[in-house]
Design a protein around this motif. Structure first.
Motif, PDB file in Angstrom:
ATOM      1  N   MET A   1      12.234 -24.651 -40.187  1.00  0.00           N
ATOM      2  CA  MET A   1      13.332 -24.256 -39.342  1.00  0.00           C
ATOM      3  C   MET A   1      12.985 -23.878 -37.929  1.00  0.00           C
ATOM      4  SD  MET A   1      15.281 -21.705 -38.135  1.00  0.00           S
ATOM      5  CE  MET A   1      17.122 -21.888 -37.229  1.00  0.00           C
ATOM      6  N   VAL A   2      13.177 -24.582 -37.016  1.00  0.00           N
ATOM      7  CA  VAL A   2      12.929 -24.348 -35.662  1.00  0.00           C
ATOM      8  C   VAL A   2      14.152 -24.391 -34.764  1.00  0.00           C
ATOM      9  CG1 VAL A   2      11.221 -24.712 -33.692  1.00  0.00           C
ATOM     10  CG2 VAL A   2      10.526 -25.299 -36.302  1.00  0.00           C
ATOM     11  N   MET A   3      14.103 -23.364 -33.811  1.00  0.00           N
ATOM     12  CA  MET A   3      15.159 -23.271 -32.849  1.00  0.00           C
ATOM     13  C   MET A   3      14.663 -24.542 -31.777  1.00  0.00           C
ATOM     14  SD  MET A   3      16.298 -19.638 -32.205  1.00  0.00           S
ATOM     15  CE  MET A   3      14.687 -18.986 -31.705  1.00  0.00           C
ATOM     16  N   VAL A   4      15.419 -25.371 -31.410  1.00  0.00           N
ATOM     17  CA  VAL A   4      15.266 -26.272 -30.318  1.00  0.00           C
ATOM     18  C   VAL A   4      16.450 -26.567 -29.093  1.00  0.00           C
ATOM     19  CG1 VAL A   4      15.033 -28.684 -30.085  1.00  0.00           C
ATOM     20  CG2 VAL A   4      14.359 -27.861 -32.185  1.00  0.00           C
ATOM     21  N   LEU A   5      15.932 -26.559 -27.998  1.00  0.00           N
ATOM     22  CA  LEU A   5      16.854 -26.592 -26.910  1.00  0.00           C
ATOM     23  C   LEU A   5      15.861 -27.713 -25.739  1.00  0.00           C
ATOM     24  CD1 LEU A   5      19.135 -25.651 -25.189  1.00  0.00           C
ATOM     25  CD2 LEU A   5      17.589 -23.879 -24.203  1.00  0.00           C
ATOM     26  N   VAL A   6      16.754 -28.704 -25.607  1.00  0.00           N
ATOM     27  CA  VAL A   6      16.564 -29.776 -24.420  1.00  0.00           C
ATOM     28  C   VAL A   6      17.060 -29.307 -23.346  1.00  0.00           C
ATOM     29  CG1 VAL A   6      16.247 -32.172 -23.937  1.00  0.00           C
ATOM     30  CG2 VAL A   6      16.503 -31.340 -26.431  1.00  0.00           C
ATOM     31  N   ASP A   7      16.061 -28.940 -22.240  1.00  0.00           N
ATOM     32  CA  ASP A   7      16.751 -28.403 -21.068  1.00  0.00           C
ATOM     33  C   ASP A   7      15.725 -29.045 -19.769  1.00  0.00           C
ATOM     34  OD1 ASP A   7      17.302 -26.807 -18.557  1.00  0.00           O
ATOM     35  OD2 ASP A   7      18.908 -26.172 -19.867  1.00  0.00           O
TER      36      ASP A   7
ATOM     37  N   MET B   1       6.671 -20.929 -31.154  1.00  0.00           N
ATOM     38  CA  MET B   1       7.608 -20.813 -32.385  1.00  0.00           C
ATOM     39  C   MET B   1       8.867 -21.420 -32.139  1.00  0.00           C
ATOM     40  SD  MET B   1       6.925 -16.348 -33.160  1.00  0.00           S
ATOM     41  CE  MET B   1       7.271 -16.835 -34.916  1.00  0.00           C
ATOM     42  N   THR B   2       8.993 -22.119 -31.168  1.00  0.00           N
ATOM     43  CA  THR B   2      10.310 -23.011 -30.788  1.00  0.00           C
ATOM     44  C   THR B   2      10.060 -24.128 -30.326  1.00  0.00           C
ATOM     45  OG1 THR B   2      10.819 -22.073 -28.581  1.00  0.00           O
ATOM     46  CG2 THR B   2      11.695 -20.797 -29.999  1.00  0.00           C
ATOM     47  N   ILE B   3      10.912 -25.163 -29.934  1.00  0.00           N
ATOM     48  CA  ILE B   3      10.813 -26.451 -29.259  1.00  0.00           C
ATOM     49  C   ILE B   3      11.747 -26.470 -27.951  1.00  0.00           C
ATOM     50  CG2 ILE B   3      10.961 -28.925 -29.532  1.00  0.00           C
ATOM     51  CD1 ILE B   3      10.245 -28.600 -32.560  1.00  0.00           C
ATOM     52  N   CYS B   4      11.200 -26.393 -26.809  1.00  0.00           N
ATOM     53  CA  CYS B   4      12.206 -26.357 -25.931  1.00  0.00           C
ATOM     54  C   CYS B   4      11.698 -26.927 -24.489  1.00  0.00           C
ATOM     55  CB  CYS B   4      12.494 -25.070 -25.576  1.00  0.00           C
ATOM     56  SG  CYS B   4      11.474 -23.692 -24.947  1.00  0.00           S
TER      57      CYS B   4
ATOM     58  N   ALA C   1      11.007 -35.273 -22.534  1.00  0.00           N
ATOM     59  CA  ALA C   1       9.645 -35.506 -23.061  1.00  0.00           C
ATOM     60  C   ALA C   1       8.837 -34.765 -23.616  1.00  0.00           C
ATOM     61  CB  ALA C   1       8.894 -36.290 -21.657  1.00  0.00           C
ATOM     62  N   ARG C   2       9.021 -33.322 -23.442  1.00  0.00           N
ATOM     63  CA  ARG C   2       8.439 -32.430 -23.935  1.00  0.00           C
ATOM     64  C   ARG C   2       8.662 -32.160 -25.379  1.00  0.00           C
ATOM     65  NH1 ARG C   2       7.551 -26.646 -23.764  1.00  0.00           N
ATOM     66  NH2 ARG C   2       5.384 -26.234 -23.129  1.00  0.00           N
ATOM     67  N   VAL C   3      10.008 -32.312 -25.331  1.00  0.00           N
ATOM     68  CA  VAL C   3      10.635 -32.066 -26.915  1.00  0.00           C
ATOM     69  C   VAL C   3      10.365 -33.271 -27.659  1.00  0.00           C
ATOM     70  CG1 VAL C   3      12.748 -31.990 -28.241  1.00  0.00           C
ATOM     71  CG2 VAL C   3      12.499 -30.844 -26.014  1.00  0.00           C
ATOM     72  N   ARG C   4      10.008 -34.530 -27.475  1.00  0.00           N
ATOM     73  CA  ARG C   4       9.806 -35.614 -28.125  1.00  0.00           C
ATOM     74  C   ARG C   4       8.342 -35.297 -28.560  1.00  0.00           C
ATOM     75  NH1 ARG C   4      11.953 -38.808 -23.878  1.00  0.00           N
ATOM     76  NH2 ARG C   4      13.873 -39.436 -24.426  1.00  0.00           N
ATOM     77  N   ASP C   5       7.257 -34.678 -27.634  1.00  0.00           N
ATOM     78  CA  ASP C   5       6.076 -34.465 -28.147  1.00  0.00           C
ATOM     79  C   ASP C   5       5.961 -33.600 -28.961  1.00  0.00           C
ATOM     80  OD1 ASP C   5       5.089 -36.410 -26.175  1.00  0.00           O
ATOM     81  OD2 ASP C   5       4.605 -34.833 -24.758  1.00  0.00           O
ATOM     82  N   ARG C   6       6.632 -32.417 -29.076  1.00  0.00           N
ATOM     83  CA  ARG C   6       6.794 -31.530 -29.987  1.00  0.00           C
ATOM     84  C   ARG C   6       7.394 -31.915 -31.525  1.00  0.00           C
ATOM     85  NH1 ARG C   6       6.699 -26.255 -28.648  1.00  0.00           N
ATOM     86  NH2 ARG C   6       6.055 -26.018 -30.684  1.00  0.00           N
TER      87      ARG C   6
END
Length: 345
Positions: A222-228, A297-300, A304-309
């Protein structure tokens, strides 16, 4: 890698019932595989999953996690079988032992030998869900009670699924091994992709201990994700929740998330933010979290950066990624669910 959606602690996000329902239905429409609800000392996740079973048609419904000290194992099995019946076979039973603050402060039980308790608990839940007569003797649990009027009983309702999936929330090495030994899935929280890859070996050790295969086993961080597009803004939106977990989700002596941050190489920062949070200086605790730790500890960040993570988690062995979204309004959360699904496709 499938996507799951975390409701987190229902009632703490500032959204009403209809808005949460809209988010779950949108996640289902977008192809998310599962939705999960957590438990602390507020709303009951099992009740919420039973309610959502009637509001949805396909998406799997999970608890992440139900606290083992809060329910006897046969009660957890009864709950799981009931929701599985209501949902037509969509329930996933996520279990965890919580920590001393809740176990001792909320449930009035000593926080002792949690792994031993968890082993006995899962064994009895598994027996009950398989509709076996409950006869069990372990270090922390004996059923029926010896020299008593108790009798062996069998769960009177079967789950729809032949093997209802049991997940274990685990962060420490031995608890991860236990997940590999006894569970059908592992729910690590705020785990970096690199650390996830390192720990999958512990799952294999647990499976080998039980003489079983991990085929079909669900690794579901479970990971917090924010695309910005504004990375600094994204970092700042992630920090308050991380500060809560690393600083206040546990006692000064035992905070599993704080320990994880220390294992990741942020011992000084973890100590500083915990001290500030427990002293009531939440702003100072939030400011003490470096960008590098937020990144782990998160994906943000930008798409493009979020896709890589997301790719990194897939390559690290995640078979389901349960995402938590942090924006404060329904519209922004709906947007995030859609954008995250696009990034994962």
């Amino acid at each position: 890698m499938r996507l799951g959606y975390s409701l987190a602690y229902w009632g703490s996000a500032g959204l009403n019932l209809a808005e949460h329902r809209a988010l779950v239905r949108e996640a289902e429409r977008l192809g998310y595989d599962s939705v999960w609800s957590a438990e602390t000392y507020g709303t009951d996740p099992a009740s919420l999953m039973a309610w959502l079973a009637g509001q949805t048609g396909r998406i799997a419904l999970g608890t992440s996690v139900m606290q083992m000290p809060a329910r006897r194992p046969v009660a957890a099995a009864m709950t799981a079988a009931t929701i599985d019946q209501i949902s037509g076979g969509r329930f996933r039973l996520g279990l965890g032992f919580s920590g001393p603050q809740l176990v001792e402060g909320w449930h009035g039980l000593p926080f002792e030998r949690p792994l031993v308790h968890a082993r006995d608990y899962i064994n009895v839940v598994r027996m009950a869900l398989a509709q076996e007569p409950i006869s069990y003797e372990g270090p922390t649990l004996t059923l029926p009670l010896p020299d008593s009027q108790g009798k062996e009983l069998t769960l009177a309702v079967a789950p729809v699924q032949e093997r209802l999936p049991i997940y274990l929330g685990a962060l420490g090495a031995e608890s991860i091994r236990l997940a590999g030994e006894l569970a059908d899935g592992w729910l690590p929280f705020h785990f970096p992709a690199g650390h996830l890859a390192d720990c999958t070996g512990l799952l294999r050790e647990g499976a080998e201990r039980a003489g079983r295969s991990l085929e079909g086993f669900d690794v579901a961080p479970m990971v917090m994700v924010l695309v910005d597009d504004d990375l600094e803004t994204a970092y700042d939106m992630m920090r308050p929740m991380l500060a809560l977990y690393l600083g206040g989700m546990g006692s000064r002596r035992m905070n599993f998330y704080n320990r994880l941050a220390r294992r990741l190489g942020f011992e000084k920062e973890a100590e500083t933010l915990q001290e500030a949070f427990l002293a009531g200086r939440q702003g100072e605790a939030i400011s003490a979290i470096p960008d590098e730790l937020v990144d782990l500890m998160t994906i943000c960040g930008p798409p493009a950066r979020v896709r890589d993570r997301l790719t990194a988690y897939r390559e690290a062995g995640a078979t389901t990624l349960v995402v938590g979204v942090v924006p404060p309004t329904l519209r922004l959360r709906l947007d995030q669910l859609r954008i995250i699904a696009e990034c994962a496709s």
